[in-house]
Design a protein around this motif. Structure first.
Motif, PDB file in Angstrom:
ATOM      1  N   GLU A  72       1.528  14.965   2.238  1.00 45.91           N
ATOM      2  CA  GLU A  72      -0.164  15.224   2.430  1.00 45.91           C
ATOM      3  C   GLU A  72      -0.488  15.978   3.502  1.00 45.91           C
ATOM      4  N   PHE A  81      -6.869   6.508   6.220  1.00 38.49           N
ATOM      5  CA  PHE A  81      -6.202   7.302   4.937  1.00 38.49           C
ATOM      6  C   PHE A  81      -6.412   8.545   4.927  1.00 38.49           C
ATOM      7  N   LEU A  93       4.477  10.947   3.617  1.00 34.72           N
ATOM      8  CA  LEU A  93       3.286   9.766   3.050  1.00 34.72           C
ATOM      9  C   LEU A  93       3.690   8.712   3.859  1.00 34.72           C
ATOM     10  N   TRP A 152       0.898   4.113  -2.770  1.00 32.80           N
ATOM     11  CA  TRP A 152       0.485   5.719  -2.625  1.00 32.80           C
ATOM     12  C   TRP A 152       1.599   6.513  -3.027  1.00 32.80           C
ATOM     13  N   THR A 153       2.973   5.792  -2.890  1.00 33.06           N
ATOM     14  CA  THR A 153       4.314   6.746  -3.183  1.00 33.06           C
ATOM     15  C   THR A 153       4.127   7.155  -4.611  1.00 33.06           C
ATOM     16  N   LYS A 156       0.538   9.536  -5.314  1.00 35.24           N
ATOM     17  CA  LYS A 156       0.532  10.821  -4.384  1.00 35.24           C
ATOM     18  C   LYS A 156       1.915  11.604  -4.025  1.00 35.24           C
ATOM     19  N   VAL A 170       0.859  -1.188  -0.079  1.00 38.90           N
ATOM     20  CA  VAL A 170       0.059  -0.133  -0.037  1.00 38.90           C
ATOM     21  C   VAL A 170       0.841   1.267   0.259  1.00 38.90           C
ATOM     22  N   MET A 171       1.827   1.252   0.755  1.00 40.91           N
ATOM     23  CA  MET A 171       2.865   2.464   0.880  1.00 40.91           C
ATOM     24  C   MET A 171       3.467   2.619  -0.363  1.00 40.91           C
ATOM     25  N   ILE A 222       0.778   6.559   6.272  1.00 44.04           N
ATOM     26  CA  ILE A 222       0.346   5.329   5.764  1.00 44.04           C
ATOM     27  C   ILE A 222       0.469   4.335   6.978  1.00 44.04           C
ATOM     28  N   TYR A 243      -2.644   2.520   8.181  1.00 42.55           N
ATOM     29  CA  TYR A 243      -2.977   1.253   7.722  1.00 42.55           C
ATOM     30  C   TYR A 243      -2.477  -0.046   8.689  1.00 42.55           C
TER      31      TYR A 243
END
Length: 289
Positions: free
Chosen positions: A89, A220, A94, A81-82, A85, A77-78, A98, A102
């Motif tokens: 954020e 999130f 980020l 998103w990297t 995104k 997931v990290m 996360i 998460y």
């Protein structure tokens, strides 16, 4: 005179015996619960070892998958998103953002998910008089919580090593928030599992429901990013309170958080009480072969 002396001696002996009995009774009041507690811990420990061998086997990585599985999810997931995104954020990096979200919600997913169907999968153990349904749920819950906690620690150490995150600003809030997440997860797990024993449809609906819960958990996003009116509605869910508390412990005054630790504590207590009441009648709904 002799009769008085003999009588006095008999009374003294009776008093000593009475004192000895009182001491034994008081000692027994403290020792018996301790013996019973040790017995319950041994039963749960044996079930954890059995679960580890049954699920992961004795060869290869074995029980290391208990930690590796949450790690794979988190780093996956990290990584995604990297790619999609920006690095920061709302002023928060980020990776740590996360991680705190998460890895916290993963406790809920794993504890609730693994508890559903736990009794049906271990129905043969009900033939042993010392094993109760609660032992089975306790073993799975402890195992999953420890696995997720170790995975959280590994992710934190990795991000700390590459200087993506600072040491926690408040260890007490970090630990308390994570334990409250576990407490709420136990309450949900016991209640939903007890319902699943009675109604098979619960097992089919639960996976979809778990995915719907994630967007509402605050994993999130921060509560401070939500307009006040909608924020109050979201905070009726106990999960955002625990995640906000974890983030407050990690980031400290650098982020503004909104949570009340009493709410998830009370919510988890009520859910656990209801779940235990329903679980007490679980044997009526399962067939022991």
């Amino acid at each position: 005179m002799r009769l008085a002396a003999v009588g006095g001696t008999a009374v003294a002996r009776a008093k000593r015996r009475l004192k000895m009995r009182r001491r034994k009774l008081v000692a027994g009041c403290f020792l018996d619960p301790m013996r019973e507690l040790k017995k319950q811990v041994r039963i749960v420990g044996a079930l954890i070892l059995r679960e580890l061998v049954t699920r992961y086997g004795r060869e290869g990585l074995g029980f290391l998958w208990l930690v590796l599985e949450p790690l794979v999810f988190c780093f996956g997931v990290m990584g995604m998103w990297t790619l999609i995104k920006p690095e920061y954020e709302h002023g928060i990096r980020l990776g740590p953002f996360i991680m705190t979200g998460y890895m916290s919600i993963l406790v809920f997913r794993h504890v609730v998910g693994i508890s559903t169907g736990a009794l049906q999968a271990n129905i043969g153990l009900m033939q042993h008089r010392i094993v109760r349904p609660l032992h089975i749920y306790a073993a799975r819950t402890v195992m999953e919580f420890i696995g997720c906690a170790l995975a959280f620690l590994v992710v934190y150490v990795v991000l700390l090593a590459i200087e993506w995150v600072e040491p926690p600003q408040d260890y007490l809030k970090l630990y308390s928030g994570y334990l409250l997440m576990g407490w709420v997860s136990v309450g949900f797990a016991l209640t939903i599992s007890s319902l699943a024993i009675r109604y098979e449809v619960i097992e089919r609906v639960l996976p979809v429901s778990m995915y719907l819960i994630i967007p509402l958990s605050g994993a999130f996003f921060m509560m401070d990013w939500i307009p006040p009116g909608y924020r109050e509605i979201l905070l009726l869910n106990p999960l955002p309170h625990t995640i906000e508390m974890v983030r407050d412990g990690v980031f400290g005054e650098f982020v503004k958080t909104h949570y009340n630790p009493v709410y998830p504590l009370a919510f988890g207590g009520v859910m656990t009480f209801v779940g235990l009441l329903m679980l007490a009648q679980a044997r009526r709904y399962v067939e022991v072969e």
